[in-house]
Design a protein around this motif. Structure first.
Motif, PDB file in Angstrom:
ATOM      1  N   MET A  65      -4.983 -12.249  61.529  1.00 55.18           N
ATOM      2  CA  MET A  65      -6.421 -12.016  61.688  1.00 55.18           C
ATOM      3  C   MET A  65      -7.174 -12.362  60.407  1.00 55.18           C
ATOM      4  SD  MET A  65      -6.689  -8.451  63.810  1.00 55.18           S
ATOM      5  CE  MET A  65      -6.008  -8.265  65.460  1.00 55.18           C
ATOM      6  N   VAL A  66      -6.640 -11.919  59.285  1.00 60.87           N
ATOM      7  CA  VAL A  66      -7.294 -12.194  58.004  1.00 60.87           C
ATOM      8  C   VAL A  66      -7.307 -13.693  57.723  1.00 60.87           C
ATOM      9  CG1 VAL A  66      -7.043 -11.933  55.502  1.00 60.87           C
ATOM     10  CG2 VAL A  66      -6.874  -9.932  56.986  1.00 60.87           C
ATOM     11  N   SER A  67      -6.227 -14.379  58.034  1.00 63.97           N
ATOM     12  CA  SER A  67      -6.177 -15.824  57.789  1.00 63.97           C
ATOM     13  C   SER A  67      -7.204 -16.566  58.628  1.00 63.97           C
ATOM     14  CB  SER A  67      -4.776 -16.369  58.092  1.00 63.97           C
ATOM     15  OG  SER A  67      -4.521 -16.423  59.494  1.00 63.97           O
ATOM     16  N   GLU A  68      -7.542 -16.021  59.807  1.00 65.98           N
ATOM     17  CA  GLU A  68      -8.545 -16.636  60.668  1.00 65.98           C
ATOM     18  C   GLU A  68      -9.954 -16.413  60.140  1.00 65.98           C
ATOM     19  OE1 GLU A  68      -7.719 -17.718  64.619  1.00 65.98           O
ATOM     20  OE2 GLU A  68      -6.650 -18.664  62.954  1.00 65.98           O
ATOM     21  N   ILE A  69     -10.140 -15.345  59.366  1.00 61.50           N
ATOM     22  CA  ILE A  69     -11.461 -15.022  58.817  1.00 61.50           C
ATOM     23  C   ILE A  69     -11.677 -15.702  57.476  1.00 61.50           C
ATOM     24  CG2 ILE A  69     -12.940 -13.140  57.982  1.00 61.50           C
ATOM     25  CD1 ILE A  69     -11.359 -11.323  59.962  1.00 61.50           C
ATOM     26  N   ASP A  70     -10.706 -15.530  56.559  1.00 57.08           N
ATOM     27  CA  ASP A  70     -10.825 -16.120  55.224  1.00 57.08           C
ATOM     28  C   ASP A  70      -9.442 -16.136  54.584  1.00 57.08           C
ATOM     29  OD1 ASP A  70     -11.357 -16.920  52.658  1.00 57.08           O
ATOM     30  OD2 ASP A  70     -12.862 -15.392  52.235  1.00 57.08           O
ATOM     31  N   LYS A  71      -8.859 -17.317  54.463  1.00 52.51           N
ATOM     32  CA  LYS A  71      -7.502 -17.446  53.926  1.00 52.51           C
ATOM     33  C   LYS A  71      -7.421 -17.093  52.445  1.00 52.51           C
ATOM     34  CE  LYS A  71      -6.230 -21.128  57.198  1.00 52.51           C
ATOM     35  NZ  LYS A  71      -5.415 -20.270  58.067  1.00 52.51           N
ATOM     36  N   THR A  72      -8.562 -16.988  51.778  1.00 50.99           N
ATOM     37  CA  THR A  72      -8.554 -16.652  50.348  1.00 50.99           C
ATOM     38  C   THR A  72      -8.655 -15.139  50.113  1.00 50.99           C
ATOM     39  OG1 THR A  72     -10.972 -16.765  50.039  1.00 50.99           O
ATOM     40  CG2 THR A  72      -9.731 -18.829  49.881  1.00 50.99           C
ATOM     41  N   THR A  73      -8.719 -14.350  51.176  1.00 55.91           N
ATOM     42  CA  THR A  73      -8.774 -12.899  51.030  1.00 55.91           C
ATOM     43  C   THR A  73      -7.549 -12.418  50.246  1.00 55.91           C
ATOM     44  OG1 THR A  73      -9.911 -12.665  53.150  1.00 55.91           O
ATOM     45  CG2 THR A  73      -8.834 -10.695  52.266  1.00 55.91           C
ATOM     46  N   PRO A  74      -7.725 -11.597  49.225  1.00 54.97           N
ATOM     47  CA  PRO A  74      -6.563 -11.084  48.484  1.00 54.97           C
ATOM     48  C   PRO A  74      -5.634 -10.277  49.388  1.00 54.97           C
ATOM     49  CG  PRO A  74      -8.591 -10.710  47.259  1.00 54.97           C
ATOM     50  CD  PRO A  74      -9.011 -11.162  48.625  1.00 54.97           C
ATOM     51  N   VAL A  75      -4.361 -10.581  49.311  1.00 53.84           N
ATOM     52  CA  VAL A  75      -3.322  -9.834  50.030  1.00 53.84           C
ATOM     53  C   VAL A  75      -2.392  -9.247  48.972  1.00 53.84           C
ATOM     54  CG1 VAL A  75      -1.406  -9.935  51.662  1.00 53.84           C
ATOM     55  CG2 VAL A  75      -3.450 -11.347  52.040  1.00 53.84           C
ATOM     56  N   LEU A  76      -2.305  -7.927  48.934  1.00 57.67           N
ATOM     57  CA  LEU A  76      -1.508  -7.240  47.918  1.00 57.67           C
ATOM     58  C   LEU A  76      -0.171  -6.818  48.508  1.00 57.67           C
ATOM     59  CD1 LEU A  76      -4.306  -4.976  46.375  1.00 57.67           C
ATOM     60  CD2 LEU A  76      -3.763  -7.382  45.884  1.00 57.67           C
ATOM     61  N   PHE A  77       0.894  -7.237  47.869  1.00 58.42           N
ATOM     62  CA  PHE A  77       2.250  -6.934  48.333  1.00 58.42           C
ATOM     63  C   PHE A  77       3.001  -6.260  47.192  1.00 58.42           C
ATOM     64  CE2 PHE A  77       6.732  -8.464  48.352  1.00 58.42           C
ATOM     65  CZ  PHE A  77       7.173  -7.831  49.500  1.00 58.42           C
ATOM     66  N   VAL A  78       3.504  -5.055  47.440  1.00 57.50           N
ATOM     67  CA  VAL A  78       4.258  -4.334  46.423  1.00 57.50           C
ATOM     68  C   VAL A  78       5.750  -4.598  46.613  1.00 57.50           C
ATOM     69  CG1 VAL A  78       4.826  -2.094  45.430  1.00 57.50           C
ATOM     70  CG2 VAL A  78       2.499  -2.539  46.239  1.00 57.50           C
ATOM     71  N   ASP A  79       6.324  -5.295  45.669  1.00 58.58           N
ATOM     72  CA  ASP A  79       7.762  -5.557  45.674  1.00 58.58           C
ATOM     73  C   ASP A  79       8.437  -4.465  44.854  1.00 58.58           C
ATOM     74  OD1 ASP A  79      10.345  -6.424  45.498  1.00 58.58           O
ATOM     75  OD2 ASP A  79       9.884  -8.337  44.534  1.00 58.58           O
ATOM     76  N   THR A  80       8.978  -3.487  45.541  1.00 57.61           N
ATOM     77  CA  THR A  80       9.570  -2.320  44.876  1.00 57.61           C
ATOM     78  C   THR A  80      10.875  -2.656  44.165  1.00 57.61           C
ATOM     79  OG1 THR A  80      10.870  -1.677  46.815  1.00 57.61           O
ATOM     80  CG2 THR A  80       8.603  -0.830  46.668  1.00 57.61           C
ATOM     81  N   ARG A  81      11.394  -3.829  44.411  1.00 58.15           N
ATOM     82  CA  ARG A  81      12.703  -4.269  43.909  1.00 58.15           C
ATOM     83  C   ARG A  81      13.843  -3.532  44.590  1.00 58.15           C
ATOM     84  NH1 ARG A  81      12.378  -4.643  37.423  1.00 58.15           N
ATOM     85  NH2 ARG A  81      14.518  -5.379  37.797  1.00 58.15           N
ATOM     86  N   LYS A  82      13.512  -2.875  45.706  1.00 54.15           N
ATOM     87  CA  LYS A  82      14.512  -2.223  46.542  1.00 54.15           C
ATOM     88  C   LYS A  82      14.360  -2.666  48.001  1.00 54.15           C
ATOM     89  CE  LYS A  82      16.525   0.560  43.504  1.00 54.15           C
ATOM     90  NZ  LYS A  82      17.986   0.492  43.195  1.00 54.15           N
TER      91      LYS A  82
END
Length: 253
Positions: A65-82
């Motif tokens: 949905m976000v990619s359809e609205i604006d592909k530059t929208t910040p997407v935050l992904f937390v890589d816990t390393r687990k």
């Protein structure tokens, strides 16, 4: 939040926080997830909002949905390393497939790990502390500068989410939950319609996917999140818990 009146979206910046949340929930009651997202990203919080995604079992829907609205929208992904290696591969697959151009991966700070989890086994003795250092603190850093963020939580997922609102105030930010009313069937229908690839672990019995040490398979008929921290009195990692939330009672329809 600045006043926005484009396409009928109007929020008075002079409203108190609780009144603002009530107004937003009333205004968008019955609106589609796409309309809520479009308003949040392009009008209400333009330039000040991010999607927080775990790239988990249901994540492809909001990401699409976000990619359809604006592909530059910040997407935050937390890589816990687990995390499961499958989750990291799935993240890369979806980012390429959807053409997202502003995905930011945040990891736990080395200093925090050195002082609080030097052996990487904190999850065995204190899951709350482990989640705090590996997920909550990194997300707090990643959210710096944003006044709002988008969550993929849904009411059907667990008892603790059954009264979820479309808009919430959490500390100094607004949290937007455009899929609050969605069922698991709604997610499947949307994913099938748009030919979105599933997380590979879903077919193996993981309807809710977190860190590898604290995620187990779910039996038919169990709560979808019962495989998270199984056997413990814990249902949330901590990023959705706050002592400063204001929200009107959720609609149950």
């Amino acid at each position: 939040m600045a006043q926005a009146d484009t396409q009928g979206v109007t929020v008075d910046p002079n409203l108190g926080a609780s009144a603002e949340i009530s107004a937003l929930n009333h205004q968008f009651e019955g609106a589609s997830a796409q309309d809520i997202l479009t308003a949040a990203i392009t009008h209400l919080f333009r330039g000040e909002i991010a999607l927080v995604s775990s790239f988990g079992a249901d994540s492809s829907v909001l990401l699409h949905m976000v990619s359809e609205i604006d592909k530059t929208t910040p997407v935050l992904f937390v890589d816990t390393r687990k995390l499961f290696p499958d989750t990291l591969r799935y993240r890369d697959q979806l980012v390429e497939r959807l053409g997202l151009t502003n995905v930011r991966s945040e990891q736990p700070a080395k200093q925090d790990l050195d002082t609080q989890d030097p052996g990487g086994m904190l999850w065995m003795s204190d899951t709350d502390a482990c989640c705090h250092v590996r997920k909550v603190l990194p997300l707090e850093r990643a959210l710096g500068g944003f006044s709002a963020w988008i969550s993929g939580r849904k009411r059907h997922q667990s008892a603790t989410r059954s009264n979820l609102n479309l808009f919430e105030r959490e500390d100094a930010r607004i949290k937007v939950n455009p899929l609050a009313n969605w069922t698991s069937e709604d997610v499947l229908i949307y994913a099938k319609k748009h030919d979105l690839p599933p997380h590979p672990l879903v077919a193996q019995g993981y309807p809710s996917i977190g860190c590898l040490p604290c995620t187990s398979k779910v039996e038919p008929g169990e709560d979808p999140r019962s495989g998270r921290w199984r056997g413990q009195d814990k249902t949330e990692c901590g990023i959705h818990l706050s002592n400063n939330q204001d929200a009107a009672p959720a609609k149950t329809s």
